[in-house]
Design a protein around this motif. Sequence first.
Motif, short mmCIF file in Angstrom:
data_model
loop_
_atom_site.label_atom_id
_atom_site.label_comp_id
_atom_site.label_asym_id
_atom_site.label_seq_id
_atom_site.Cartn_x
_atom_site.Cartn_y
_atom_site.Cartn_z
N ASN A 1 -4.19 2.43 -9.92
CA ASN A 1 -3.13 2.41 -8.92
C ASN A 1 -3.61 3.10 -7.63
N ARG A 2 -4.64 2.49 -7.02
CA ARG A 2 -5.24 3.06 -5.82
C ARG A 2 -5.36 1.99 -4.75
N ARG A 3 -5.38 2.44 -3.51
CA ARG A 3 -5.54 1.51 -2.38
C ARG A 3 -6.85 0.75 -2.47
N ASP B 1 -8.63 -0.22 -5.03
CA ASP B 1 -8.60 -1.32 -6.01
C ASP B 1 -7.77 -2.49 -5.50
N VAL B 2 -6.62 -2.18 -4.89
CA VAL B 2 -5.79 -3.26 -4.34
C VAL B 2 -6.52 -3.98 -3.21
N SER B 3 -7.22 -3.22 -2.39
CA SER B 3 -7.96 -3.81 -1.28
C SER B 3 -9.00 -4.81 -1.76
N ALA B 4 -9.57 -4.57 -2.95
CA ALA B 4 -10.59 -5.47 -3.47
C ALA B 4 -10.06 -6.88 -3.73
N LEU B 5 -8.74 -7.02 -3.91
CA LEU B 5 -8.15 -8.34 -4.12
C LEU B 5 -8.30 -9.23 -2.89
N PHE B 6 -8.52 -8.63 -1.73
CA PHE B 6 -8.60 -9.40 -0.49
C PHE B 6 -10.03 -9.77 -0.13
N THR B 7 -11.00 -9.33 -0.92
CA THR B 7 -12.40 -9.57 -0.55
C THR B 7 -12.75 -11.06 -0.57
N LEU B 8 -12.44 -11.75 -1.67
CA LEU B 8 -12.75 -13.18 -1.76
C LEU B 8 -12.00 -14.00 -0.72
N PRO B 9 -10.67 -13.79 -0.53
CA PRO B 9 -9.99 -14.52 0.55
C PRO B 9 -10.59 -14.24 1.92
N LEU B 10 -11.04 -13.00 2.15
CA LEU B 10 -11.66 -12.67 3.43
C LEU B 10 -12.94 -13.47 3.65
N ILE B 11 -13.77 -13.56 2.62
CA ILE B 11 -15.01 -14.32 2.75
C ILE B 11 -14.72 -15.79 3.03
N CYS B 12 -13.72 -16.34 2.33
CA CYS B 12 -13.34 -17.74 2.56
C CYS B 12 -12.83 -17.95 3.98
N SER B 13 -12.01 -17.03 4.46
CA SER B 13 -11.46 -17.18 5.81
C SER B 13 -12.55 -17.07 6.86
N ALA B 14 -13.52 -16.17 6.68
CA ALA B 14 -14.62 -16.05 7.63
C ALA B 14 -15.45 -17.33 7.66
N ALA B 15 -15.68 -17.92 6.48
CA ALA B 15 -16.44 -19.17 6.43
C ALA B 15 -15.69 -20.31 7.11
N LEU B 16 -14.37 -20.38 6.90
CA LEU B 16 -13.58 -21.44 7.52
C LEU B 16 -13.51 -21.26 9.03
N VAL C 1 -4.51 -12.95 -9.74
CA VAL C 1 -4.15 -11.58 -9.38
C VAL C 1 -3.65 -10.81 -10.60
N ASN C 2 -2.84 -11.45 -11.42
CA ASN C 2 -2.33 -10.78 -12.63
C ASN C 2 -3.47 -10.38 -13.57
N ALA C 3 -4.46 -11.27 -13.71
CA ALA C 3 -5.59 -10.98 -14.60
C ALA C 3 -6.42 -9.82 -14.08
N ARG C 4 -6.68 -9.79 -12.79
CA ARG C 4 -7.49 -8.72 -12.21
C ARG C 4 -6.74 -7.38 -12.18
N SER C 5 -5.43 -7.46 -12.03
CA SER C 5 -4.67 -6.22 -11.90
C SER C 5 -4.60 -5.42 -13.19
N LEU D 1 0.81 -1.22 0.00
CA LEU D 1 0.00 0.00 0.00
C LEU D 1 0.84 1.27 0.00
N PHE D 2 2.02 1.24 0.61
CA PHE D 2 2.85 2.43 0.66
C PHE D 2 3.77 2.57 -0.55
N ARG D 3 3.70 1.62 -1.48
CA ARG D 3 4.55 1.66 -2.67
C ARG D 3 3.96 2.63 -3.71
N GLU D 4 4.84 3.24 -4.47
CA GLU D 4 4.36 4.15 -5.51
C GLU D 4 3.61 3.39 -6.58
N ASP D 5 4.14 2.23 -6.99
CA ASP D 5 3.46 1.38 -7.96
C ASP D 5 2.78 0.24 -7.19
#
Length: 500
Positions: A288-290, A292-307, A279-283, A216-220
């Motif tokens: 280049n915003r926080r 959009d990057v945060s959205a990559l964690f939505t599906l893993p978050l749902i899976c982790s909550a279910a587990l 990740v490469n396909a979605r990216s 998140l703190f990276r320029e790219d």
Amino acid sequence: MAKSALDKDLKKVVRIEHATQDLTRSLTTPGLLILFLMGTVVVASLSVAQGPLSYLVVIAALIAAYMALSIGANDVANNMGPAVGSRALTMGSALAIAAVCEASGALIAGGDVVKTISRDLLRPDINLPPIHFVLVMSAALLAAAVWTHLATFLGAPISTTHSVVGGVMGAAVAAAGIKMVVWPVIGAIAASWVISPVMGGLIAAALLGFIKWAVLFREDKISAARRWVPAIIALMTGIFTMYLVEKGLSRVWSPPLALIIGSGLVAFLAAFAATRPWVNARSHTMENRRKDVSALFTLPLICSAALLSFAHGANDVANAVGPLAAIVSTAAGESSTAGDVELPFWVLLIGAVGIAIGLALFGPKLIRRVGEQITKMDAIRAFCVALSAAITVLVASALGMPVSSTHIAIGAIFGVGYLREFLTNKGVPNPAVRPRSLFLEPSKLNKTPEQAIANYRKRERRKLVRRQHVVGIAAAWVISVPATAMLAGLFYALMATFAG
């Protein structure tokens, strides 16, 4: 005029529809509760062999059903609260996923036997008469259920395990004196009040700090996400695989340590290979915003909550029906303090259904408290909370430390909140302090000393964690064991009086 009259009529129809929906909802809750409790009585009556203690088993089944409802209303919020608070899941979706996963965990991996809580807390060399043991377990369950219900009403997430522990302790002391309790176990539980939230908070803060530093703190941010997000999601997959093998399936299977570690490693490699192209396909379509990057964690978050919900159902269903299983065993003439007892399917079913119904009917209040009212959540922060819970439980199990999953989750939420607060306020001075530089070199600021001090004090530190919840939740944790102990002692005395 005609249009105005039509609008008024339509508004009346809408109000009638809303009133009808509210009435239906208000009637559904007690109706469903009555149906569940009546079903519990019927199932228990048909499943218990007739004997002198059979009526007490049916009463205990009702109490266990009440405890299962309370667990669903309180405990499950820790798994689903961050996902709802981050807007990764709607309340309805969270309730549906949690209900299915909790019930599945209880029924699939709840186990054929349980280590009754009496085995760890009560001295096996002091034998209580069967009827008194049944009353001790019943009083403990009732006290834990009442306290959990009260905590849910007050909006305080507590450990239902500790509530049952306090109940067993208080009822046993009322029945046979303080010599009946194994006090070192109580000391270890008290230590977990500090160990659990601190470990959960530190690990969650460390995970969030790494994601901020690496991505998140990276320029790219997009290139950083392509490099690190697959590894982070693979880490989650490996950790949760070990978590499920070690904890989620512990009641039906006890694999060796090498197999647990090996399964986690295989899952890590498989997830990394599958996640990287995703990740490469979605990216490619991301900005280049926080956000959009945060959205990559939505599906893993749902899976982790279910587990987490699955593992919770597999483990914590014993808090509702473990004492009931001991009562059933005692009523059948078997010892329930010397070792494990059988867990009949009908007993497990009461716990699974009760947790699901309690969650659906009463869970939203505490889910909102956990997910929205302590600190602001997004997908990344909620992901760190969920992953921290699994890591902390695994580390604590390896070190033999007693921890509470509730305390871990809440500690993790506070951990990410305080880290955000620290990073946000970094470089913002304390307005109560006047640095010498303002007086020595005010000309550099093109301001008088008075103007410099006034501007300095305007830069107030932001508070991103609600302090009042820290005190309230911590107080509820500390008093859970003594409160349920006192309630259980009182309930045991009343039950013993009526039982003759």
